[in-house]
Design an enzyme around this catalytic site. Sequence first.
Site, PDB file in Angstrom:
ATOM      1  N   ARG A 195     -38.336  12.281-133.549  1.00 30.78           N
ATOM      2  CA  ARG A 195     -39.092  13.445-133.085  1.00 30.78           C
ATOM      3  C   ARG A 195     -38.186  14.506-132.468  1.00 30.78           C
ATOM      4  O   ARG A 195     -38.470  15.691-132.557  1.00 30.78           O
ATOM      5  CB  ARG A 195     -40.168  12.998-132.100  1.00 30.78           C
ATOM      6  CG  ARG A 195     -41.344  12.354-132.809  1.00 30.78           C
ATOM      7  CD  ARG A 195     -42.168  11.438-131.919  1.00 30.78           C
ATOM      8  NE  ARG A 195     -43.272  10.861-132.667  1.00 30.78           N
ATOM      9  CZ  ARG A 195     -43.170   9.884-133.549  1.00 30.78           C
ATOM     10  NH1 ARG A 195     -41.989   9.355-133.816  1.00 30.78           N
ATOM     11  NH2 ARG A 195     -44.227   9.419-134.184  1.00 30.78           N
TER      12      ARG A 195
ATOM     13  N   TYR B  87     -33.151  12.088-118.889  1.00 26.54           N
ATOM     14  CA  TYR B  87     -33.147  10.640-118.701  1.00 26.54           C
ATOM     15  C   TYR B  87     -32.488   9.942-119.892  1.00 26.54           C
ATOM     16  O   TYR B  87     -31.801   8.947-119.730  1.00 26.54           O
ATOM     17  CB  TYR B  87     -34.581  10.149-118.494  1.00 26.54           C
ATOM     18  CG  TYR B  87     -34.673   8.765-117.932  1.00 26.54           C
ATOM     19  CD1 TYR B  87     -34.568   8.547-116.564  1.00 26.54           C
ATOM     20  CD2 TYR B  87     -34.852   7.674-118.766  1.00 26.54           C
ATOM     21  CE1 TYR B  87     -34.642   7.269-116.043  1.00 26.54           C
ATOM     22  CE2 TYR B  87     -34.928   6.389-118.247  1.00 26.54           C
ATOM     23  CZ  TYR B  87     -34.823   6.194-116.889  1.00 26.54           C
ATOM     24  OH  TYR B  87     -34.894   4.930-116.377  1.00 26.54           O
TER      25      TYR B  87
ATOM     26  N   CYS C 129     -38.520  12.953-122.375  1.00 28.06           N
ATOM     27  CA  CYS C 129     -38.937  11.816-123.187  1.00 28.06           C
ATOM     28  C   CYS C 129     -39.357  10.663-122.286  1.00 28.06           C
ATOM     29  O   CYS C 129     -38.662  10.338-121.318  1.00 28.06           O
ATOM     30  CB  CYS C 129     -37.791  11.381-124.095  1.00 28.06           C
ATOM     31  SG  CYS C 129     -38.217   9.986-125.151  1.00 28.06           S
ATOM     32  N   VAL C 130     -40.485  10.064-122.633  1.00 28.27           N
ATOM     33  CA  VAL C 130     -40.972   8.878-121.936  1.00 28.27           C
ATOM     34  C   VAL C 130     -41.166   7.801-123.002  1.00 28.27           C
ATOM     35  O   VAL C 130     -41.927   7.995-123.957  1.00 28.27           O
ATOM     36  CB  VAL C 130     -42.307   9.153-121.210  1.00 28.27           C
ATOM     37  CG1 VAL C 130     -42.745   7.932-120.418  1.00 28.27           C
ATOM     38  CG2 VAL C 130     -42.192  10.378-120.308  1.00 28.27           C
TER      39      VAL C 130
ATOM     40  N   ALA D  30     -39.361  13.184-116.261  1.00 30.49           N
ATOM     41  CA  ALA D  30     -40.511  13.963-116.722  1.00 30.49           C
ATOM     42  C   ALA D  30     -41.480  14.327-115.603  1.00 30.49           C
ATOM     43  O   ALA D  30     -42.086  15.399-115.638  1.00 30.49           O
ATOM     44  CB  ALA D  30     -41.240  13.198-117.823  1.00 30.49           C
ATOM     45  N   LEU D  31     -41.638  13.476-114.614  1.00 34.38           N
ATOM     46  CA  LEU D  31     -42.569  13.786-113.527  1.00 34.38           C
ATOM     47  C   LEU D  31     -42.129  14.983-112.695  1.00 34.38           C
ATOM     48  O   LEU D  31     -42.962  15.643-112.071  1.00 34.38           O
ATOM     49  CB  LEU D  31     -42.769  12.577-112.614  1.00 34.38           C
ATOM     50  CG  LEU D  31     -43.793  11.550-113.073  1.00 34.38           C
ATOM     51  CD1 LEU D  31     -43.854  10.378-112.099  1.00 34.38           C
ATOM     52  CD2 LEU D  31     -45.168  12.161-113.263  1.00 34.38           C
ATOM     53  N   GLU D  32     -40.858  15.283-112.684  1.00 37.67           N
ATOM     54  CA  GLU D  32     -40.360  16.412-111.901  1.00 37.67           C
ATOM     55  C   GLU D  32     -40.487  17.751-112.636  1.00 37.67           C
ATOM     56  O   GLU D  32     -40.359  18.815-112.031  1.00 37.67           O
ATOM     57  CB  GLU D  32     -38.894  16.187-111.505  1.00 37.67           C
ATOM     58  CG  GLU D  32     -38.682  15.074-110.502  1.00 37.67           C
ATOM     59  CD  GLU D  32     -38.773  13.684-111.108  1.00 37.67           C
ATOM     60  OE1 GLU D  32     -39.382  12.811-110.452  1.00 37.67           O
ATOM     61  OE2 GLU D  32     -38.269  13.459-112.234  1.00 37.67           O
TER      62      GLU D  32
ATOM     63  N   ASN E  33     -45.202  22.173-124.325  1.00 34.53           N
ATOM     64  CA  ASN E  33     -44.923  20.828-123.822  1.00 34.53           C
ATOM     65  C   ASN E  33     -44.131  20.044-124.863  1.00 34.53           C
ATOM     66  O   ASN E  33     -44.675  19.608-125.867  1.00 34.53           O
ATOM     67  CB  ASN E  33     -46.226  20.100-123.484  1.00 34.53           C
ATOM     68  CG  ASN E  33     -45.988  18.725-122.889  1.00 34.53           C
ATOM     69  OD1 ASN E  33     -44.863  18.232-122.856  1.00 34.53           O
ATOM     70  ND2 ASN E  33     -47.045  18.095-122.425  1.00 34.53           N
TER      71      ASN E  33
ATOM     72  N   HIS F 236     -45.826   1.998-115.737  1.00 39.15           N
ATOM     73  CA  HIS F 236     -45.153   3.236-115.344  1.00 39.15           C
ATOM     74  C   HIS F 236     -45.247   4.307-116.438  1.00 39.15           C
ATOM     75  O   HIS F 236     -45.437   5.488-116.152  1.00 39.15           O
ATOM     76  CB  HIS F 236     -43.692   2.936-115.000  1.00 39.15           C
ATOM     77  CG  HIS F 236     -42.935   4.103-114.464  1.00 39.15           C
ATOM     78  ND1 HIS F 236     -43.206   4.661-113.240  1.00 39.15           N
ATOM     79  CD2 HIS F 236     -41.912   4.823-114.998  1.00 39.15           C
ATOM     80  CE1 HIS F 236     -42.390   5.675-113.034  1.00 39.15           C
ATOM     81  NE2 HIS F 236     -41.594   5.795-114.087  1.00 39.15           N
TER      82      HIS F 236
END
Length: 173
Positions: free
Chosen positions: A141, A34, A94-95, A65-67, A127, A102
């Site tokens: 990060r 993303y 990354c979120v 990330a959800l996938e 993770n 969301h």
Amino acid sequence: MVSQRRDADAPKDSPKSILESLAGTRVLVVEARYYDDIADELLAGARAAIEAVGAEARVFTVPGALEIPAAIAILMDAGRKAGGPYDAAVALGCVIRGETGHYDIVAGESARALMDLSVAEHLPLGNGILTVETMEQALARARVSDMNKGGGAAEAALSLLAIKRAANLEPAR
């Protein structure tokens, strides 16, 4: 008094000695791209950590990330059925918090699903999905030259694999 064991005294099947002999290990890496700059850094760190122990990384990309948890489950199953199973997995993404709820859903549900998958399948999984407030935090990060969270996620997966092998739950290749 409890004494700490020195490395020289470590048995040959200790996680440390097994970690040093992971050549040929197959590591599944699923990344969400993303944010391309962040994804590039996370992947570079993960690849370096995997290659440092002589393991092989196989990388797949998903939209977000959800996938990632579903992709790992699908690919682990496909690997087993094809006779070339993966030994460990790494999730990278990354979120970044926005103005809506969301972020909470994506961050929480992706982490929960990865933990559920790891525990249910006894899957050594690192993770490396960053959950941050700003792009600056994410870059710090992700950068290999800074916090190297991609490398850390790969090292976590490899360490869990070493523990699994030390417990004789999975033979070394």
